[in-house]
Design a protein around this motif. Structure first.
Motif, PDB file in Angstrom:
ATOM      1  N   VAL A   4     -29.141 -35.812  48.760  1.00 42.98           N
ATOM      2  CA  VAL A   4     -28.757 -36.534  49.950  1.00 42.98           C
ATOM      3  C   VAL A   4     -27.172 -36.652  50.093  1.00 42.98           C
ATOM      4  O   VAL A   4     -26.700 -37.147  49.133  1.00 42.98           O
ATOM      5  CB  VAL A   4     -29.652 -37.745  49.967  1.00 42.98           C
ATOM      6  N   TYR A   5     -27.064 -36.633  51.583  1.00 38.60           N
ATOM      7  CA  TYR A   5     -25.399 -36.522  51.760  1.00 38.60           C
ATOM      8  C   TYR A   5     -25.177 -38.237  51.857  1.00 38.60           C
ATOM      9  O   TYR A   5     -25.936 -39.224  52.367  1.00 38.60           O
ATOM     10  CB  TYR A   5     -25.247 -36.113  53.297  1.00 38.60           C
ATOM     11  N   ASN A   6     -24.159 -38.739  51.407  1.00 40.02           N
ATOM     12  CA  ASN A   6     -23.568 -39.850  51.026  1.00 40.02           C
ATOM     13  C   ASN A   6     -22.369 -40.185  51.777  1.00 40.02           C
ATOM     14  O   ASN A   6     -21.448 -39.705  51.635  1.00 40.02           O
ATOM     15  CB  ASN A   6     -23.393 -40.218  49.613  1.00 40.02           C
ATOM     16  N   LEU A   7     -22.720 -40.646  53.017  1.00 37.79           N
ATOM     17  CA  LEU A   7     -21.381 -40.989  54.024  1.00 37.79           C
ATOM     18  C   LEU A   7     -20.594 -41.573  53.636  1.00 37.79           C
ATOM     19  O   LEU A   7     -20.840 -42.808  53.399  1.00 37.79           O
ATOM     20  CB  LEU A   7     -21.964 -41.011  55.410  1.00 37.79           C
ATOM     21  N   PRO A   8     -19.211 -41.316  53.396  1.00 36.60           N
ATOM     22  CA  PRO A   8     -18.166 -42.379  52.971  1.00 36.60           C
ATOM     23  C   PRO A   8     -17.749 -43.357  54.299  1.00 36.60           C
ATOM     24  O   PRO A   8     -18.096 -42.991  55.467  1.00 36.60           O
ATOM     25  CB  PRO A   8     -17.054 -41.581  52.740  1.00 36.60           C
ATOM     26  N   THR A  83     -27.438 -42.344  61.914  1.00 34.25           N
ATOM     27  CA  THR A  83     -26.754 -43.025  60.769  1.00 34.25           C
ATOM     28  C   THR A  83     -27.441 -42.665  59.429  1.00 34.25           C
ATOM     29  O   THR A  83     -28.377 -42.520  59.441  1.00 34.25           O
ATOM     30  CB  THR A  83     -26.865 -44.493  60.916  1.00 34.25           C
ATOM     31  N   PHE A  84     -26.552 -42.551  58.576  1.00 31.56           N
ATOM     32  CA  PHE A  84     -27.252 -42.010  57.005  1.00 31.56           C
ATOM     33  C   PHE A  84     -27.164 -43.266  56.302  1.00 31.56           C
ATOM     34  O   PHE A  84     -26.284 -43.580  55.956  1.00 31.56           O
ATOM     35  CB  PHE A  84     -26.141 -40.898  56.637  1.00 31.56           C
ATOM     36  N   PHE A  85     -28.403 -43.775  56.323  1.00 31.09           N
ATOM     37  CA  PHE A  85     -28.679 -44.848  55.546  1.00 31.09           C
ATOM     38  C   PHE A  85     -29.234 -44.217  54.109  1.00 31.09           C
ATOM     39  O   PHE A  85     -30.181 -43.961  53.825  1.00 31.09           O
ATOM     40  CB  PHE A  85     -29.715 -45.690  56.096  1.00 31.09           C
ATOM     41  N   VAL A  86     -28.206 -44.410  53.223  1.00 29.19           N
ATOM     42  CA  VAL A  86     -28.427 -43.690  51.937  1.00 29.19           C
ATOM     43  C   VAL A  86     -29.419 -44.833  51.263  1.00 29.19           C
ATOM     44  O   VAL A  86     -30.426 -44.301  50.363  1.00 29.19           O
ATOM     45  CB  VAL A  86     -27.094 -43.426  51.000  1.00 29.19           C
ATOM     46  N   SER A  95     -32.183 -50.909  43.165  1.00 21.02           N
ATOM     47  CA  SER A  95     -31.225 -51.877  43.510  1.00 21.02           C
ATOM     48  C   SER A  95     -29.918 -51.705  43.104  1.00 21.02           C
ATOM     49  O   SER A  95     -29.289 -52.698  42.693  1.00 21.02           O
ATOM     50  CB  SER A  95     -31.982 -53.142  43.201  1.00 21.02           C
ATOM     51  N   ASP A  96     -29.547 -50.450  43.167  1.00 21.82           N
ATOM     52  CA  ASP A  96     -28.112 -50.327  42.609  1.00 21.82           C
ATOM     53  C   ASP A  96     -26.957 -50.866  43.563  1.00 21.82           C
ATOM     54  O   ASP A  96     -26.984 -50.600  44.617  1.00 21.82           O
ATOM     55  CB  ASP A  96     -27.889 -48.632  42.536  1.00 21.82           C
ATOM     56  N   PRO A  97     -26.078 -51.556  43.135  1.00 20.85           N
ATOM     57  CA  PRO A  97     -25.161 -52.270  43.881  1.00 20.85           C
ATOM     58  C   PRO A  97     -24.300 -51.056  44.876  1.00 20.85           C
ATOM     59  O   PRO A  97     -23.881 -51.272  45.922  1.00 20.85           O
ATOM     60  CB  PRO A  97     -24.179 -52.777  43.009  1.00 20.85           C
ATOM     61  N   ALA A  98     -24.032 -49.985  44.160  1.00 20.76           N
ATOM     62  CA  ALA A  98     -23.161 -48.846  44.792  1.00 20.76           C
ATOM     63  C   ALA A  98     -24.155 -48.294  45.929  1.00 20.76           C
ATOM     64  O   ALA A  98     -23.539 -48.026  46.856  1.00 20.76           O
ATOM     65  CB  ALA A  98     -23.095 -47.866  43.775  1.00 20.76           C
ATOM     66  N   VAL A  99     -25.499 -48.463  45.843  1.00 25.16           N
ATOM     67  CA  VAL A  99     -26.425 -48.041  46.802  1.00 25.16           C
ATOM     68  C   VAL A  99     -26.296 -48.824  47.925  1.00 25.16           C
ATOM     69  O   VAL A  99     -25.937 -48.695  49.201  1.00 25.16           O
ATOM     70  CB  VAL A  99     -27.507 -47.843  46.471  1.00 25.16           C
ATOM     71  N   ALA A 100     -26.192 -50.218  47.824  1.00 30.45           N
ATOM     72  CA  ALA A 100     -26.244 -51.202  48.909  1.00 30.45           C
ATOM     73  C   ALA A 100     -24.822 -51.116  49.481  1.00 30.45           C
ATOM     74  O   ALA A 100     -24.764 -51.194  50.683  1.00 30.45           O
ATOM     75  CB  ALA A 100     -26.236 -52.780  48.189  1.00 30.45           C
ATOM     76  N   GLU A 101     -24.009 -50.977  48.652  1.00 30.08           N
ATOM     77  CA  GLU A 101     -22.430 -50.803  49.426  1.00 30.08           C
ATOM     78  C   GLU A 101     -22.390 -49.553  50.141  1.00 30.08           C
ATOM     79  O   GLU A 101     -21.804 -49.418  51.388  1.00 30.08           O
ATOM     80  CB  GLU A 101     -21.180 -50.596  48.304  1.00 30.08           C
ATOM     81  N   ALA A 102     -23.083 -48.411  49.779  1.00 25.30           N
ATOM     82  CA  ALA A 102     -23.056 -47.235  50.569  1.00 25.30           C
ATOM     83  C   ALA A 102     -23.577 -47.485  51.758  1.00 25.30           C
ATOM     84  O   ALA A 102     -23.263 -47.027  52.991  1.00 25.30           O
ATOM     85  CB  ALA A 102     -23.741 -46.015  49.791  1.00 25.30           C
ATOM     86  N   GLU A 103     -24.747 -48.228  51.884  1.00 25.32           N
ATOM     87  CA  GLU A 103     -25.743 -48.678  52.987  1.00 25.32           C
ATOM     88  C   GLU A 103     -24.765 -49.224  54.034  1.00 25.32           C
ATOM     89  O   GLU A 103     -24.712 -49.008  55.265  1.00 25.32           O
ATOM     90  CB  GLU A 103     -26.819 -49.135  52.662  1.00 25.32           C
ATOM     91  N   ALA A 104     -24.105 -50.210  53.650  1.00 21.77           N
ATOM     92  CA  ALA A 104     -23.277 -51.210  54.257  1.00 21.77           C
ATOM     93  C   ALA A 104     -22.119 -50.394  55.041  1.00 21.77           C
ATOM     94  O   ALA A 104     -21.646 -50.482  56.191  1.00 21.77           O
ATOM     95  CB  ALA A 104     -22.608 -52.286  53.622  1.00 21.77           C
ATOM     96  N   SER A 105     -21.339 -49.397  54.350  1.00 22.04           N
ATOM     97  CA  SER A 105     -20.314 -48.731  54.772  1.00 22.04           C
ATOM     98  C   SER A 105     -20.844 -47.670  55.748  1.00 22.04           C
ATOM     99  O   SER A 105     -20.217 -47.363  56.748  1.00 22.04           O
ATOM    100  CB  SER A 105     -19.710 -47.861  53.458  1.00 22.04           C
ATOM    101  N   ALA A 106     -21.980 -47.101  55.540  1.00 15.41           N
ATOM    102  CA  ALA A 106     -22.623 -46.267  56.367  1.00 15.41           C
ATOM    103  C   ALA A 106     -22.973 -46.898  57.623  1.00 15.41           C
ATOM    104  O   ALA A 106     -22.579 -46.211  58.969  1.00 15.41           O
ATOM    105  CB  ALA A 106     -23.921 -45.611  55.775  1.00 15.41           C
ATOM    106  N   SER A 107     -23.409 -47.931  57.626  1.00 19.65           N
ATOM    107  CA  SER A 107     -23.546 -48.714  59.003  1.00 19.65           C
ATOM    108  C   SER A 107     -22.409 -49.067  59.816  1.00 19.65           C
ATOM    109  O   SER A 107     -22.563 -48.829  60.842  1.00 19.65           O
ATOM    110  CB  SER A 107     -24.557 -50.082  58.611  1.00 19.65           C
TER     111      SER A 107
END
Length: 258
Positions: A4-8, A83-86, A95-107
């Motif tokens: 899955v593409y992880n949008l920076p 939007t790419f919601f990882v 519930s990995d914090p990195a995933v949550a951070e990626a989601e917030a950044s993607a938003s």
């Protein structure tokens, strides 16, 4: 596993249905955060969000050797919900914090991209409107120019016709003037011939009269004009006298050089 593409954060949001080819690489100027993974492997059974990109792609080492590409933000105009919601793709038990951070950044990136797309659409609409106005003005100017050219052609044709008529009249005037000159020359020649004939007749008459009078008349006489007659003491000259001629008697009363 699926990738899955992880949008920076801060990167342009891809358009709907975007599928990277095996040669795709992000623009080097985009520079993802240190340690950021562009692709995240998830189980095949994991739920993937509707806006996520999950494709089979080469691993990062193979992909890095291929040519790079570039997305254009304008090409993704209107991607308000792309939007790419990882987190949605990875959801279901993680519930990995990195995933949550990626989601917030993607938003945040999606919101910024949507705003940029809206601005691009508004700018494009303004430019299209200005172009339409310019085209309408150009069309109007072209029509006015065509009318002016047509009017100029009509005026030019009218002037050409007038010039032709004028040349014709000038030719007629020159021809008439030449005829007048020729007639005046003929009249002058005829008058000269008449005067010569009268002079010859006077000379012949004077000589005949002198012979019949036995020389009492003093012989033949001819006066070119009244000045000559007065100089000879013969003025006035009466009809029948030596030297009398019609050119000396203008009023025809029988007395010349009165």
């Amino acid at each position: 596993m699926r990738r899955v593409y992880n949008l920076p954060p801060g990167w342009p949001v891809p358009p709907a249905g975007w599928k990277p080819d095996p040669e795709w690489q992000p623009d080097p100027e985009w520079s993802p955060p240190p340690g950021w993974r562009l692709w995240v492997d998830v189980p095949d059974t994991a739920l993937i969000g509707a806006d996520a990109v999950a494709v089979d792609v080469p691993d990062e080492e193979a992909a890095s050797s291929r040519r790079s590409g570039r997305w254009r933000v304008v090409g993704w105009a209107g991607a308000a919900v792309l939007t790419f919601f990882v987190g949605l793709g990875i959801g279901g038990g993680q519930s990995d914090p990195a995933v949550a951070e990626a989601e917030a950044s993607a938003s945040a990136s999606a919101a910024a991209a949507v705003a940029a797309a809206d601005d691009a659409r508004a700018e494009l609409a303004s430019e299209q409107e200005a172009l339409a106005e310019a085209q309408a003005t150009l069309k109007s100017d072209e029509a006015a120019l065509a009318d002016d050219q047509q009017g100029l052609k009509k005026r030019t044709d009218a002037v050409a016709k007038q010039e032709k008529k004028l040349r014709t009249r000038e030719d007629k005037v020159e021809t008439a003037a030449a005829k007048v000159d020729s007639r005046e020359s003929d009249v002058a020649e005829r008058e000269a011939a008449v005067e010569q004939a009268e002079a010859a007749a006077l000379v012949g008459g004077g000589a005949s009269g002198g012979g019949s009078d036995g020389g009492s008349g003093g012989g033949a006489a001819y006066y070119e004009n009244c000045d000559a007659a007065r100089a000879a003491g013969a003025a006035p000259v009466y009809r029948g006298d030596p030297g009398y001629a019609s050119h000396l008697d203008r009023d025809g009363d029988g007395v010349g050089c009165e």
